[in-house]
Motif scaffolding. Structure first.
Motif, short mmCIF file in Angstrom:
data_model
loop_
_atom_site.label_atom_id
_atom_site.label_comp_id
_atom_site.label_asym_id
_atom_site.label_seq_id
_atom_site.Cartn_x
_atom_site.Cartn_y
_atom_site.Cartn_z
N PHE A 77 38.50 53.88 27.42
CA PHE A 77 38.03 52.53 27.73
C PHE A 77 37.51 51.79 26.51
O PHE A 77 36.48 51.14 26.55
N SER A 87 38.40 54.22 42.06
CA SER A 87 38.67 53.82 40.68
C SER A 87 40.16 53.93 40.41
O SER A 87 40.86 54.73 41.04
N ARG A 128 42.03 45.41 38.66
CA ARG A 128 40.66 45.18 39.12
C ARG A 128 40.51 45.49 40.61
O ARG A 128 39.51 46.08 41.03
N ALA A 136 42.41 54.22 36.92
CA ALA A 136 42.52 54.27 35.46
C ALA A 136 43.94 54.66 35.10
O ALA A 136 44.71 55.16 35.93
N TRP A 155 41.60 50.74 32.15
CA TRP A 155 41.47 50.47 33.57
C TRP A 155 42.78 49.94 34.13
O TRP A 155 43.47 49.16 33.49
N ALA A 179 45.92 46.39 32.30
CA ALA A 179 46.05 46.84 33.69
C ALA A 179 47.51 46.87 34.14
O ALA A 179 47.87 47.65 35.03
N LEU A 222 38.24 44.00 30.33
CA LEU A 222 38.35 45.35 30.87
C LEU A 222 39.75 45.63 31.38
O LEU A 222 40.22 46.78 31.32
N PHE A 223 40.41 44.61 31.89
CA PHE A 223 41.71 44.80 32.53
C PHE A 223 42.87 44.25 31.69
O PHE A 223 43.92 43.90 32.21
N ASN A 243 39.57 49.02 41.45
CA ASN A 243 38.30 49.52 40.92
C ASN A 243 37.14 48.91 41.70
O ASN A 243 36.69 47.80 41.39
#
Length: 247
Positions: free
Chosen positions: A97, A239, A130, A241, A127, A160, A156-157, A133
């Protein structure tokens, strides 16, 4: 969050092919994981170096390492795009991450290739969507409802989309790239603010100027959202990932 972290650490170290006696570089180690777990796996004949861009994070990792039995990692502050290590210095590289926050991601990946020995393996965990998660999805929806959406969770994504990171790795020179999805479910105790650390890390810049009353209302809303999902005193928090691997 140690239970969820362990469910993610072990597959990441497996994906990197980490074994006893190996030399591993862990990027964006933060407070010390998965470098601490990796050090136990490589044993006294191996070496684990944990790095992070923020020296303060490394100080916390060093404190944690003092309380661990067995081999401890070495920790150093380092920029992922200009690593202070010799060519072909490591058997493997891991990053949990962290790669999604690097602006010059291809430069970082080329540096990772440089410090890997021929045939060495790099494994990056990012990740997935969204929506998969639950922790970020619920917190993000609550913050957007109370304060408006500002894209705070977007970094964060960044990777993805399936295949996106593997494609960037190929452009940076990696071969034999692959991706694997993980969908562990964390079992959190109902009535406990297990979500607060994620709220502060993701939205601290927006919460600092809130009045006590507005913060209290926001946190109460988040608590209600998770309480509504509880079954027999447990909140299942899904979650999603993804691990991208390249040689």
């Amino acid at each position: 969050m140690a239970d969820l972290a362990d469910k993610l650490n072990r597959p990441l170290l497996d994906a990197a092919g980490l074994a006893e006696g190996h030399r591993l570089l862990d990027l964006a180690s933060g407070a010390g994981e998965p470098a601490l777990s990796a050090a136990r796996r490589v044993g006294p004949g191996g070496l684990v170096v944990g790095s992070d861009l923020v020296p303060g994070m490394m100080a916390g990792a060093v404190r944690r390492a003092r309380g661990v039995e067995g081999p401890a990692p070495a920790f150093t502050a380092a920029d992922m795009t200009a690593l202070p290590f010799a060519d072909a210095a490591f058997d493997g590289v891991t990053c949990r991450f962290g790669i999604m926050f690097v602006p010059a991601v291809e430069a970082a990946l080329r540096e990772v290739r440089r410090v890997l020995r021929p045939g060495g393996r790099a494994a990056f965990m990012v990740w997935g969507p969204r929506a998969g998660n639950g922790l970020f999805a619920e917190i993000g929806d609550a913050v957007a409802e109370h304060l408006g959406e500002d894209g705070s969770l977007d970094p964060l994504f960044r990777f993805a989309e399936p295949g996106l990171l593997a494609g960037v790795m190929r452009r940076a020179g990696f071969a034999e790239t692959s991706e694997t999805d993980l969908t562990p479910v964390r079992k959190a105790p109902a009535g406990q603010p297990f979500w607060r650390a994620a709220l502060d890390m993701s939205f601290g810049h927006r919460l600092a100027d809130l009045t006590a009353g507005r913060r209290e209302r926001l946190e109460a809303d988040i608590a209600r959202r998770f309480a509504a999902q509880a079954v027999d005193g447990i909140v299942p928090v899904p979650s999603h990932a993804r691990i991208a691997v390249g040689r």
